[in-house]
Design a protein around this motif. Structure first.
Motif, PDB file in Angstrom:
ATOM      1  N   ILE A  99       0.696  -1.242   0.528  1.00 20.33           N
ATOM      2  CA  ILE A  99       0.087   0.035   0.252  1.00 20.33           C
ATOM      3  C   ILE A  99       1.132   0.925   0.081  1.00 20.33           C
ATOM      4  O   ILE A  99       1.248   1.642   1.206  1.00 20.33           O
ATOM      5  N   THR A 100       1.040   1.737  -0.618  1.00 24.53           N
ATOM      6  CA  THR A 100       2.335   2.914  -1.537  1.00 24.53           C
ATOM      7  C   THR A 100       0.928   4.057  -1.235  1.00 24.53           C
ATOM      8  O   THR A 100       0.301   4.779  -1.220  1.00 24.53           O
ATOM      9  N   TYR A 101       1.869   4.945  -0.734  1.00 25.20           N
ATOM     10  CA  TYR A 101       1.062   6.793  -0.014  1.00 25.20           C
ATOM     11  C   TYR A 101       2.073   7.219  -0.120  1.00 25.20           C
ATOM     12  O   TYR A 101       3.547   7.531   0.209  1.00 25.20           O
ATOM     13  N   ILE A 102       1.745   8.753   0.509  1.00 28.76           N
ATOM     14  CA  ILE A 102       2.342  10.104   0.693  1.00 28.76           C
ATOM     15  C   ILE A 102       2.974   9.810   1.487  1.00 28.76           C
ATOM     16  O   ILE A 102       2.816  10.060   2.857  1.00 28.76           O
ATOM     17  N   ALA A 103       4.509   9.690   1.979  1.00 26.17           N
ATOM     18  CA  ALA A 103       4.940   9.591   3.769  1.00 26.17           C
ATOM     19  C   ALA A 103       4.790  11.037   4.179  1.00 26.17           C
ATOM     20  O   ALA A 103       4.790  11.208   5.308  1.00 26.17           O
ATOM     21  N   GLU A 104       4.703  12.388   3.559  1.00 25.87           N
ATOM     22  CA  GLU A 104       4.727  13.080   4.258  1.00 25.87           C
ATOM     23  C   GLU A 104       3.320  13.471   4.782  1.00 25.87           C
ATOM     24  O   GLU A 104       2.839  14.339   5.250  1.00 25.87           O
ATOM     25  N   LYS A 105       2.153  12.990   4.342  1.00 25.66           N
ATOM     26  CA  LYS A 105       0.822  12.554   5.058  1.00 25.66           C
ATOM     27  C   LYS A 105       0.853  11.706   5.913  1.00 25.66           C
ATOM     28  O   LYS A 105      -0.414  11.199   5.946  1.00 25.66           O
ATOM     29  N   VAL A 162      -9.059 -11.809   5.306  1.00 25.70           N
ATOM     30  CA  VAL A 162      -9.598 -12.328   4.026  1.00 25.70           C
ATOM     31  C   VAL A 162      -8.407 -12.843   3.406  1.00 25.70           C
ATOM     32  O   VAL A 162      -8.628 -13.752   2.593  1.00 25.70           O
ATOM     33  N   GLY A 163      -6.761 -12.888   3.479  1.00 20.69           N
ATOM     34  CA  GLY A 163      -6.122 -13.283   2.824  1.00 20.69           C
ATOM     35  C   GLY A 163      -5.260 -12.984   2.708  1.00 20.69           C
ATOM     36  O   GLY A 163      -4.678 -13.385   1.292  1.00 20.69           O
ATOM     37  N   ILE A 164      -4.817 -11.353   2.053  1.00 20.98           N
ATOM     38  CA  ILE A 164      -3.791 -10.179   1.356  1.00 20.98           C
ATOM     39  C   ILE A 164      -3.015  -9.766   2.250  1.00 20.98           C
ATOM     40  O   ILE A 164      -3.538  -9.212   2.796  1.00 20.98           O
ATOM     41  N   GLU A 165      -1.845 -10.702   2.415  1.00 25.11           N
ATOM     42  CA  GLU A 165      -0.911  -9.638   3.310  1.00 25.11           C
ATOM     43  C   GLU A 165      -0.204  -8.552   2.196  1.00 25.11           C
ATOM     44  O   GLU A 165       0.236  -9.238   1.312  1.00 25.11           O
ATOM     45  N   MET A 166      -0.068  -7.284   3.112  1.00 23.01           N
ATOM     46  CA  MET A 166      -0.198  -6.039   2.851  1.00 23.01           C
ATOM     47  C   MET A 166       0.822  -5.780   3.206  1.00 23.01           C
ATOM     48  O   MET A 166       1.166  -5.294   4.749  1.00 23.01           O
ATOM     49  N   GLU A 167       2.099  -5.185   2.195  1.00 22.76           N
ATOM     50  CA  GLU A 167       3.500  -4.080   3.531  1.00 22.76           C
ATOM     51  C   GLU A 167       2.874  -2.558   2.930  1.00 22.76           C
ATOM     52  O   GLU A 167       1.819  -2.287   2.093  1.00 22.76           O
ATOM     53  N   LEU A 168       3.121  -2.054   3.848  1.00 23.58           N
ATOM     54  CA  LEU A 168       3.091  -0.468   4.192  1.00 23.58           C
ATOM     55  C   LEU A 168       3.814  -0.010   3.198  1.00 23.58           C
ATOM     56  O   LEU A 168       4.861   0.002   3.282  1.00 23.58           O
ATOM     57  N   ASP A 169       3.995   1.212   2.259  1.00 22.79           N
ATOM     58  CA  ASP A 169       5.152   1.314   1.461  1.00 22.79           C
ATOM     59  C   ASP A 169       5.296   2.578   1.707  1.00 22.79           C
ATOM     60  O   ASP A 169       4.457   3.795   0.246  1.00 22.79           O
ATOM     61  N   PRO A 170       4.783   4.313   2.462  1.00 25.88           N
ATOM     62  CA  PRO A 170       5.311   5.541   2.348  1.00 25.88           C
ATOM     63  C   PRO A 170       6.577   5.788   1.236  1.00 25.88           C
ATOM     64  O   PRO A 170       7.684   5.742   2.050  1.00 25.88           O
ATOM     65  N   ILE A 171       6.257   6.793   0.321  1.00 26.30           N
ATOM     66  CA  ILE A 171       7.360   7.199   0.098  1.00 26.30           C
ATOM     67  C   ILE A 171       7.260   8.807  -0.401  1.00 26.30           C
ATOM     68  O   ILE A 171       6.521   9.280  -0.332  1.00 26.30           O
ATOM     69  N   PRO A 172       8.610   9.421  -0.558  1.00 23.36           N
ATOM     70  CA  PRO A 172       8.323  10.719  -1.018  1.00 23.36           C
ATOM     71  C   PRO A 172       7.201  11.011  -1.482  1.00 23.36           C
ATOM     72  O   PRO A 172       6.863  10.924  -2.976  1.00 23.36           O
ATOM     73  N   GLN A 173       6.696  12.763  -1.137  1.00 26.79           N
ATOM     74  CA  GLN A 173       5.252  13.153  -2.417  1.00 26.79           C
ATOM     75  C   GLN A 173       5.867  13.526  -3.720  1.00 26.79           C
ATOM     76  O   GLN A 173       5.057  13.292  -4.611  1.00 26.79           O
TER      77      GLN A 173
END
Length: 562
Positions: free
Chosen positions: A403-409, A427-438
């Protein structure tokens, strides 16, 4: 005297960002999570609100929306059915030749005494047609408005493309203060696209003075130095890591601004923005969390106002990246989202489920008959239908399960990302969190279009119309779609959308837009989650909040409270 740890923190923050010099009586200090990373509306950061704001304050449109009603919270809304002249004083339309004639304002001066005339308008459209930047926003808007010659032919990598990228007589200088723009056919979006920052008018002379042989349209200059135009503000200082300062244009044709200077400071942590606003050392703090807005609304000396406009939260799902190229997989995601929990925990109830693909406030919006509610049983069933029962086999796509999103947020999006991560795991979907620079997020979203799955709350159609929103985000790049970070592709949608642009019969146009929105929801072009109000927190001695479709602060609106 005893000094608490909070006081020490506040003193350190104030000193670090140089607030003392910005708190003069005629200065306005604005605190934000970020500042413009670029000022080129054809540049790699053109999808980011800080870029919108920088451009909207320095440049000026030919036309804009008139003021409408004021909502119950005191926010000035715009009348999206009424246009008023800005750099264009008046205009006429010839339906036989599809030609608009604009009479331009005389005596308009920009920064450093630059004088506005028809040459600046022609230059701006010639630059747009060159598609020489990282993201052809100016060309896209011209194409949306059916300006003759602004077609996908400009992207051909041969002599035909080079010829197509040269401006012809579709935008013509009649005299120093008259310009004609010819369309390929009638189009209801034409005036609307002229209100959008990507067609604001540049100061031709300054742009050309900063051009190089390698960069004849001055993209490097815009991205790193300035955006010279005829707006109410002139750039005073720009430190990409810290601040963005503008000073009032004393020659602005609508009269000088109420403030002499606006200082936009980057304060990444929203809690620190809240503390500085409460201290009285800043007048505006933006992009706070719902919880912080709720808390500030109870504080003396601070005002919090809001309006539903076009802000939303959704998941990008990249159609060219497995496993999201599978409709059943996308439906599994949509049924796994805990909509009510996100609204209640991340947005403290100050949001509503988004039942469509276009802002519900826009003309032409349609609530699709197909809806996706939280239902773990359905999510698991669709996951199995996609070929991944209980998530088995998804380990083959480690780079996509993020799950990629803006790190500044982080303060705004982090809680939602965590809620989604837990719900998907259930439900069986393993996700990592992936904050990256805006800046990296913006480039991947707008230029590379390579994010497998992105959580975003900053993309919205600035053109106030369902057809514009569809063209912006869901039409294929080959047919002129400029955002479409999902790489969604449906030839029937493309063809139907373009048919609406020249459709004079409103009933037929509406029916086609409804069919398109049904298709987008059925195929899950993206996963819509919620709509939320745009909020602003200001000190009590500032007034003049206006909601603009770009969701950026237009500093000219603000004035000291009487």
């Amino acid at each position: 005297m005893h000094i608490t740890w909070l006081h020490r923190l506040l003193v350190a923050i104030v000193a670090a960002i140089g607030v003392a010099g910005a708190a003069q009586a005629k200065d306005l200090l604005v605190l934000a999570d970020d500042i413009p990373a670029g000022l080129d509306y054809d540049g790699p950061t053109a999808s980011l609100i800080p870029t919108y704001g920088g451009i909207a304050n320095l440049l000026e449109p030919l036309v804009y929306y008139a003021h409408g009603e004021v909502n119950e919270e005191g926010v000035q809304l715009l009348d999206f059915n009424k246009f008023e002249g800005r750099l264009a004083e008046s205009w006429t339309y010839d339906p036989e030749t599809f030609t608009w004639t604009f009479k331009l304002r005389q005596g308009v001066k920009g920064c450093n005494g630059a004088t506005f005339n028809a040459d600046d308008v022609v230059y701006t459209f010639a630059r747009a047609k060159s598609v020489s930047g990282a993201a052809p926003i100016g060309w896209f808007l011209s194409n949306v408005g059916s300006i003759d010659g602004f077609t996908p032919a400009v992207f051909a990598q041969d002599e035909s493309g080079a010829a197509a990228r040269t401006l012809g007589d579709e935008v013509t200088k009649i005299d120093d203060y008259t310009v004609q723009i010819r369309q390929s056919g009638p189009n209801q979006l034409f005036l609307r696209v002229l209100t959008i920052f990507g067609l604001y008018i540049y100061d031709k002379e300054t742009m050309e003075a900063n051009a190089t042989e390698e960069d004849p349209w001055s993209h490097t200059y815009n991205n790193n130095v300035n955006a010279p135009g005829f707006g109410p503000w002139c750039l005073d200082n720009w430190d990409k890591g810290a601040g963005f300062t503008v000073k009032a244009n004393p020659d602005y044709y609508l009269g000088p601004a109420a403030y002499d200077r606006v200082v936009l400071r980057k304060v990444p942590q929203s809690a620190n923005r809240v503390a500085i606003l409460q201290s009285g050392r800043a007048q505006i703090a933006e992009r706070l969390t719902p919880k912080e807005y709720d808390s500030l609304s109870k504080i003396d000396g601070v005002k919090v106002v809001s309006a539903y406009g076009n802000e939303n939260l959704f998941l990008y799902v990249n159609y060219q990246v497995p496993p999201y190229d599978n409709l059943a997989m996308r439906k599994a995601l949509a049924h796994a989202v805990p909509y009510d929990k996100v609204i209640s925990t991340s947005y403290f109830g100050k949001a509503r489920k988004w039942p469509g693909m276009i802002p519900t406030t826009y003309p032409g919006y349609h609530e699709a008959s197909v809806q996706y509610e939280e239902n773990q049983a359905k999510a698991r069933a669709y996951l199995a239908e996609a070929g991944y029962p209980e998530g088995q086999g998804l380990e083959a796509f480690p780079d996509a399960l993020r799950i990629t999103y803006i790190a500044e947020k982080e303060s705004a999006l982090g809680p939602t990302a965590t809620v989604l991560q837990t719900a998907l795991r259930d439900v069986g979907i393993e996700m990592e969190l992936d904050p990256i620079p805006q800046t990296q997020y913006g480039e991947r979203e707008l230029v590379k279009k390579d994010m497998p799955l992105g959580l975003t709350d900053h993309v919205k159609p600035i053109g106030v119309d369902a057809a514009y929103g569809i063209l912006l985000s869901y039409v294929t790049a080959a047919k002129g779609g400029i955002m479409n970070a999902m790489n969604y592709s449906n030839e029937a949608v493309d063809n139907a959308l373009f048919a609406t642009l020249n459709e004079a019969d409103d009933a037929k146009r509406t029916a086609t837009l409804i069919d398109i929105q049904e298709t987008l929801m059925e195929e899950l072009a993206m996963v819509p989650i919620l709509e939320y109000k745009t909020h602003w927190a200001t000190s009590a001695d500032v007034t003049g909040v206006v909601w603009h479709p770009d969701n950026a602060l237009h500093y000219y609106d603000f004035r000291p409270a009487e």
